[in-house]
Design an enzyme around this catalytic site. Structure first.
Site, PDB file in Angstrom:
ATOM      1  N   GLY A   1      46.040 -26.818   5.062  1.00 40.25           N
ATOM      2  CA  GLY A   1      46.374 -27.488   3.793  1.00 40.25           C
ATOM      3  C   GLY A   1      47.374 -28.617   3.916  1.00 40.25           C
ATOM      4  O   GLY A   1      47.087 -29.654   4.508  1.00 40.25           O
TER       5      GLY A   1
ATOM      6  N   GLY B   1      43.212 -17.420  -6.451  1.00 37.29           N
ATOM      7  CA  GLY B   1      42.345 -18.576  -6.202  1.00 37.29           C
ATOM      8  C   GLY B   1      42.461 -19.132  -4.791  1.00 37.29           C
ATOM      9  O   GLY B   1      41.985 -20.230  -4.516  1.00 37.29           O
TER      10      GLY B   1
ATOM     11  N   LYS C   1      38.894 -23.059  11.488  1.00 41.42           N
ATOM     12  CA  LYS C   1      40.029 -23.988  11.628  1.00 41.42           C
ATOM     13  C   LYS C   1      40.448 -24.130  13.092  1.00 41.42           C
ATOM     14  O   LYS C   1      40.829 -25.216  13.538  1.00 41.42           O
ATOM     15  CB  LYS C   1      41.191 -23.510  10.761  1.00 41.42           C
ATOM     16  CG  LYS C   1      40.894 -23.657   9.259  1.00 41.42           C
ATOM     17  CD  LYS C   1      41.869 -22.868   8.420  1.00 41.42           C
ATOM     18  CE  LYS C   1      41.609 -23.028   6.930  1.00 41.42           C
ATOM     19  NZ  LYS C   1      42.265 -21.979   6.129  1.00 41.42           N
TER      20      LYS C   1
END
Ligand code: HSE
Length: 328
Positions: A140, A193, A211
């Site tokens: 992120g 979420g 990843k």
């Protein structure tokens, strides 16, 4: 800089909100979601598009499809943030290829295409003299690729290991700290979420493995695939295992490891000391980069979230703007 955005889920909306509210020197000339699109070479009214999406579920005209935006809108960079498809990478791969064939840069948070087709996509980018950047695909908001490419330039990267899945880290933290069962903790993680649409991708370690593949291929160009990752998830961990680790002042974390020296590629639950730098709580991610000169560098931050992921995308966009002098 003119930008077109494909995908108006949580990441797309976070990005649009940031472009609308911060002075970033960007104009959005095309937006598409799965059912509609909008093109305006002078710049779309972003607040109106956000309201329309919230009220109707559509960002624009149902007659305008995403590929039309990719093909016809006037932009310098295509931002591809549509939902990930880890099996085929489509339709995102086609959007990216089409944009690069038009000599447009591509920035993406989409893990599927980068894990499956990085080599082909990056060679297409090079052939067309454009950038393909994907900071947002791994961890992120943490600028792992920028750190390796720029901050650690000239270093040899020996190994990279860390916590790459916030959902698993949240589940393990809640089980250890609050004594929740695996099922209760997973339910909470889903409600927040953070989990993938199919949470087996998280708990079986597939998301972390994807990843890891992206990291290894980007940093070392070694063409590894998901099948090369030795993978164990957290789905079979019992509260007893966690309690026993706690008694030894340790805890359990899902650790992803890539080591260039031994060709190790592994995702597995590991018992680690509580004072280890990788022991972060909740949905945080943490990555240690092992190098020759700088030695070990550990980055900690938010591995998911709408605005957090938009931060990584904007970092890539502004990098391109600086390199190609494309600020509007
Ligand atoms: N499901 C992912 C996670 C989202 O929990 O880390 C970010 O890739």
């Amino acid at each position: 800089m003119k930008v077109a955005i494909i995908g108006m889920g949580s990441v797309g909306r976070g990005l649009i909100e940031m472009i609308a509210t911060k002075d970033l020197g960007m104009i959005v000339t095309g937006i598409a979601d799965s059912k509609s699109g909008i093109i305006n070479e002078h710049g779309i009214d972003l607040q109106k598009a956000l309201v329309r999406k919230k009220e109707t579920g559509l960002c624009g005209d149902p007659k305008i499809k995403a590929m039309e935006v990719v093909t016809n809108a006037k932009y310098d960079v295509l931002v591809e943030v549509s939902p990930t498809n880890a099996e085929t990478g489509e339709p995102a791969i086609s959007y990216m290829k089409t944009a690069m064939q038009r000599k447009k840069h591509v920035v993406t948070s989409n893990k599927g295409p980068i894990a499956l087709a990085y080599k082909k996509l990056i060679s297409l980018a090079k052939k067309n003299g454009v950038e393909l950047r994907h900071e947002a695909t791994v961890a992120g908001a943490i600028p792992v690729f920028h750190t390796i490419e720029h901050g650690l330039a000239g270093n040899e990267i020996y190994a990279i290991y860390g916590i790459l899945n916030g959902t698993c880290n949240y589940i393990l933290t809640r089980m250890a700290d609050e004594g929740l069962t695996y099922e209760q903790a997973l339910l909470e993680a889903r409600e927040m979420g953070y989990a993938e649409a199919d949470p087996t991708y998280d708990v079986q370690g597939i998301d972390a493995a994807i990843k890891l593949v992206i990291l290894a291929n980007t940093v070392w160009g070694n063409g590894v695939t998901l099948d090369d990752v030795d993978r164990t998830g957290i789905n079979l961990l019992t509260p007893d295992a966690i309690r026993l680790a706690e008694e030894e002042d340790c805890t359990i974390r899902l650790i992803a490891e890539a080591d260039r020296r031994t060709d190790l590629l592994r995702v597995s639950p590991r018992i680690i000391r509580k004072n280890h730098p990788l022991v972060v709580n909740g949905t945080l991610n943490a990555i240690t980069i092992v190098t020759d000169m700088a030695r070990d560098i550990t980055l900690i931050g938010r591995g998911a979230g709408s605005v957090e992921t938009a931060s990584a995308i904007i970092g890539d966009l502004l990098f391109i703007a600086t390199c190609y002098d494309r600020r509007s």
